[in-house]
Design a protein around this motif. Structure first.
Motif, PDB file in Angstrom:
ATOM      1  N   THR A   1      36.747  42.572  32.393  1.00 41.61           N
ATOM      2  CA  THR A   1      37.025  41.075  32.415  1.00 41.61           C
ATOM      3  C   THR A   1      38.450  41.138  31.647  1.00 41.61           C
ATOM      4  O   THR A   1      39.584  40.293  31.734  1.00 41.61           O
TER       5      THR A   1
ATOM      6  N   LYS B   1      40.574  43.489  31.332  1.00 39.29           N
ATOM      7  CA  LYS B   1      41.803  43.748  32.265  1.00 39.29           C
ATOM      8  C   LYS B   1      42.292  42.640  33.194  1.00 39.29           C
ATOM      9  O   LYS B   1      43.464  42.278  33.256  1.00 39.29           O
ATOM     10  N   VAL B   2      41.367  42.009  33.570  1.00 40.77           N
ATOM     11  CA  VAL B   2      41.557  41.045  34.851  1.00 40.77           C
ATOM     12  C   VAL B   2      42.232  39.809  34.107  1.00 40.77           C
ATOM     13  O   VAL B   2      43.233  39.200  34.630  1.00 40.77           O
ATOM     14  N   SER B   3      42.024  39.589  32.908  1.00 42.30           N
ATOM     15  CA  SER B   3      42.223  38.066  32.398  1.00 42.30           C
ATOM     16  C   SER B   3      43.664  38.703  31.338  1.00 42.30           C
ATOM     17  O   SER B   3      44.223  38.072  30.423  1.00 42.30           O
ATOM     18  N   GLU B   4      44.178  40.035  31.690  1.00 45.65           N
ATOM     19  CA  GLU B   4      45.458  40.376  30.945  1.00 45.65           C
ATOM     20  C   GLU B   4      45.375  40.773  29.650  1.00 45.65           C
ATOM     21  O   GLU B   4      46.290  40.851  29.011  1.00 45.65           O
TER      22      GLU B   4
ATOM     23  N   GLN C   1      39.952  46.449  39.867  1.00 49.53           N
ATOM     24  CA  GLN C   1      40.942  45.744  40.751  1.00 49.53           C
ATOM     25  C   GLN C   1      40.407  44.607  41.346  1.00 49.53           C
ATOM     26  O   GLN C   1      39.354  44.405  41.541  1.00 49.53           O
ATOM     27  N   GLY C   2      41.129  43.458  41.417  1.00 52.54           N
ATOM     28  CA  GLY C   2      40.823  42.207  42.025  1.00 52.54           C
ATOM     29  C   GLY C   2      40.209  41.405  40.779  1.00 52.54           C
ATOM     30  O   GLY C   2      40.321  41.673  39.570  1.00 52.54           O
ATOM     31  N   GLY C   3      39.536  40.302  41.135  1.00 55.15           N
ATOM     32  CA  GLY C   3      38.967  39.560  40.197  1.00 55.15           C
ATOM     33  C   GLY C   3      37.381  39.510  39.841  1.00 55.15           C
ATOM     34  O   GLY C   3      36.929  40.869  39.602  1.00 55.15           O
ATOM     35  N   ALA C   4      36.708  38.657  39.990  1.00 51.34           N
ATOM     36  CA  ALA C   4      35.226  38.647  39.473  1.00 51.34           C
ATOM     37  C   ALA C   4      34.657  39.564  40.395  1.00 51.34           C
ATOM     38  O   ALA C   4      33.619  40.300  39.769  1.00 51.34           O
ATOM     39  N   GLU C   5      34.915  39.658  41.741  1.00 57.15           N
ATOM     40  CA  GLU C   5      34.064  40.651  42.522  1.00 57.15           C
ATOM     41  C   GLU C   5      34.568  42.286  42.154  1.00 57.15           C
ATOM     42  O   GLU C   5      33.481  42.863  42.022  1.00 57.15           O
TER      43      GLU C   5
ATOM     44  N   VAL D   1      34.942  43.153  38.976  1.00 61.40           N
ATOM     45  CA  VAL D   1      34.228  43.291  37.952  1.00 61.40           C
ATOM     46  C   VAL D   1      32.865  43.774  38.300  1.00 61.40           C
ATOM     47  O   VAL D   1      32.395  44.598  37.732  1.00 61.40           O
TER      48      VAL D   1
ATOM     49  N   GLY E   1      48.425  33.621  31.838  1.00 60.39           N
ATOM     50  CA  GLY E   1      47.146  33.210  31.657  1.00 60.39           C
ATOM     51  C   GLY E   1      46.765  33.184  30.267  1.00 60.39           C
ATOM     52  O   GLY E   1      45.360  33.237  29.948  1.00 60.39           O
TER      53      GLY E   1
END
Lengths: 359, 247
Positions: A224, A226-229, A326-330, A332, B90
């Motif tokens: 999470t 990583k996805v949210s920077e 890689q990618g979003g919630a999926e 994760v 973000g």
């Protein structure tokens, strides 16, 4: 409603060719083409047409193209305009990517596996390096993060580890006890259980519970971030994400895993004791004495060393999967699943190696 | 003319086989607001990530005061990073920590200041971004605009030489966007910062830009002042400005 009429070699299209009205027409038209010789298609009766109608019209043109001697008459100008609008969009469609052959798929999977393995080894080296340096230099980590992680990864896991260990100890003792009682060998339950729980079951079960509970949480947290920077943000603050995020967890599980295993052994022994005293009617003192008799300091040392290795595997695999997301919630979710499966597999393989080495 | 603080030459970025950026040359001048603009998906954010080494360029060079960044030793790079502030699209606040801790992290990790001084600095920066009331809130309790301001406070807490902002006003209403742009200009004048903004918001470009770099389809097609851009006679730029005009 979309109307279709076939009369003397001519297919007449009439009414509304819209999504709501097309059900029958869509299945009826190919059937007419199959069963009859369609000489002419006359769309002059179409009063309304939407994107679905335009798509069906493309299909009719295709059918007409593949039928010898079929003439397609022009539609009314306003209908033709709608057809043209959607046709121009379809012309611009890009082709879907060509699917790889099985040999290429195997090659790609092998390459991915090799790259992922290389990254995992680099990450493990990073974790060990910073974990060692971190013991002496507290910089690069947040104050209080070790105690916080000890509570989350260790203390909070204690009730579930103790409960499951108690139940598993109870079940194994019951199954073994029934067989042993039949051969009047109930007294050896203490030896069997003590040896099996300490050598195998407690470290293994605790590690599997920790992989499911804490390993998944570590992967989800890092993925999470990583996805949210957040991982990029740490890098840009000149902080090493491995040192800042992973190392406190690594230290925490290294400290807490032996404690959890010790509690697991105690809880499982308690479950076993209930069977021994309640079902096999063994003397409590004799049971405890025999249980302690098989215990050797070296056995305990191997058990705790093994449990720490399991804990390291859980953290390294969980962190690796988290950083690789890689990618979003999926993504994760996928990373978390992979983390738990890979951790359990690694734990069992490592346990097998330990069992062979310390037979 | 001042020497560039950041100098990019021949930068090329790729994802797999597809080329994202081609042959980018640009100079970021000190004490200016440089705006990297272009339509969505043109490669603006990729350019920023390549400059910051969050992604490794396929080819080309990125220099900071003449020192190559792309192959700089990690220890030296960490030192350079302490002079950079980055505001992510973000916000990228650490969600598990309150606003105070988010802003205090760089100070706690990279300085030997006492807790009292750190506390004073955190409050100062939060006051600067007009977020005094949210000091103990978790990021999840903040609105989009407040998150951006908290992230801005974190980005400037070490008084960086350059502030990089990736789409600082995207997803914000015009008033909040205006307030954030004014805040950036305020910071530029008060802290004498060099600011690099990646955006496609016309209003922000007009308010902020001393110099613009227009990226189209992975290539830099214009660099100069906004006034020069209007007179450049390039169709892509004219259409871009025309499309965003609101009469």
């Amino acid at each position: 409603m979309a109307g279709i009429r076939f009369d003397k070699g001519t297919l007449y299209l009439e009414g509304d060719f819209t999504l709501k009205e097309l059900d029958n027409a869509a299945s009826e038209i190919p059937r007419i083409f199959r069963r009859n010789k369609v000489a002419t298609v006359d769309p002059g009766g179409i009063s309304k047409l939407d994107s679905a109608g335009a798509a069906l019209w493309e299909e009719i043109l295709l059918l007409a193209e593949h039928t010898e001697g079929t003439t397609v008459l022009p539609a009314r100008p306003e209908i033709q305009a709608v057809i043209e609008q959607f046709r121009s969009r379809q012309d611009k469609q890009t082709e879907p990517p060509v699917e790889q052959g099985w040999l290429e798929q195997i090659g790609a999977a092998a390459l991915r596996g090799w790259q992922s393995g290389r990254i995992a080894i680099q990450l493990a080296a990073d974790i060990f390096y910073w974990a060692f340096v971190g013991v002496f230099r507290r910089g690069g980590q947040r104050k209080g993060s070790l105690s916080q992680q000890c509570v989350f990864l260790g203390l909070d896991a204690l009730p579930i580890v103790a409960l499951l260990s108690f139940v598993i100890g109870f079940i194994i003792a019951l199954q073994a006890g029934v067989q042993m009682k039949a051969y009047s060998a109930g007294i050896f339950l203490a030896d069997v259980m003590s040896f099996a729980l300490i050598r195998e079951f407690s470290p293994l079960f605790t590690a599997i519970i920790l992989a499911g509970r804490s390993g998944s949480a570590i992967t989800a947290e890092i993925a999470t971030m990583k996805v949210s920077e957040e991982i990029d943000a740490l890098r840009m603050m000149a902080l090493d994400p491995v040192r800042y995020v992973v190392v406190p967890k690594f230290h925490a599980v290294s400290l807490m895993m032996p404690i959890l295993v010790a509690f697991s052994i105690l809880a499982a022994e308690l479950g076993s004791l209930l069977i021994a005293v309640g079902y096999l009617e063994l003397d409590l003192g004799v049971y405890l004495q025999r249980s302690l008799m098989v215990l050797e300091p070296s056995e305990l040392l191997v058990t705790f060393a093994k449990s720490v290795v399991f804990a390291w595997l859980i953290v390294i695999i969980a962190a690796h999967q988290g950083f690789q997301v890689q990618g979003g919630a999926e993504g994760v979710g996928r990373a978390t699943t992979r983390s738990v499966v890979a951790s359990i597999l690694a734990i069992i393989v490592a346990d097998a190696i330990f069992s062979l080495v310390y037979l | 003319m001042n020497a560039p603080i950041i100098s990019v030459r021949g930068l090329e970025a790729r994802y797999g086989d597809s080329s994202i950026l081609r042959d980018i040359d640009l100079d970021i001048r000190p004490h200016e607001v440089s705006v990297i603009l272009g339509s969505s998906g043109c490669g603006k954010t990729t350019l920023l990530k390549n400059i910051l080494r969050l992604e490794q360029p396929f080819a080309g060079s990125v220099k900071y005061w003449g020192e190559e960044l792309t192959d700089m030793h990690e220890i030296r790079y960490q030192e350079v990073l302490k002079r950079f502030g980055v505001l992510f699209q973000g916000s990228a606040l650490l969600n598990s920590l309150p606003v105070y801790d988010n802003i205090a992290i760089p100070l706690e990790q990279h300085t030997r200041l006492s807790q009292r001084v750190i506390d004073r600095l955190v409050r100062e920066k939060l006051h600067l971004v007009r977020l005094d009331g949210a000091i103990y809130h978790l990021p999840s309790e903040l609105s989009g605009g407040m998150k951006k301001r908290a992230a801005l406070a974190r980005a400037i807490v070490l008084d960086p030489e350059i502030l990089f902002c990736d789409e600082p006003t995207s997803g914000l209403d015009p008033l909040t966007a205006l307030a954030l742009d004014e805040l950036l200009l305020d910071l530029k004048s008060k802290l004498d910062m060099t600011i690099v903004v990646v955006t496609h918001e016309l209003a922000s470009i007009q308010r902020l830009a001393d110099r613009i770099f227009f990226i189209d389809n992975g290539a830099l097609i214009f660099s100069g002042t906004p006034a020069e851009a209007q007179k450049a006679g390039l169709d892509t730029i004219d259409h871009f400005f025309e499309a965003g005009r609101f009469d």
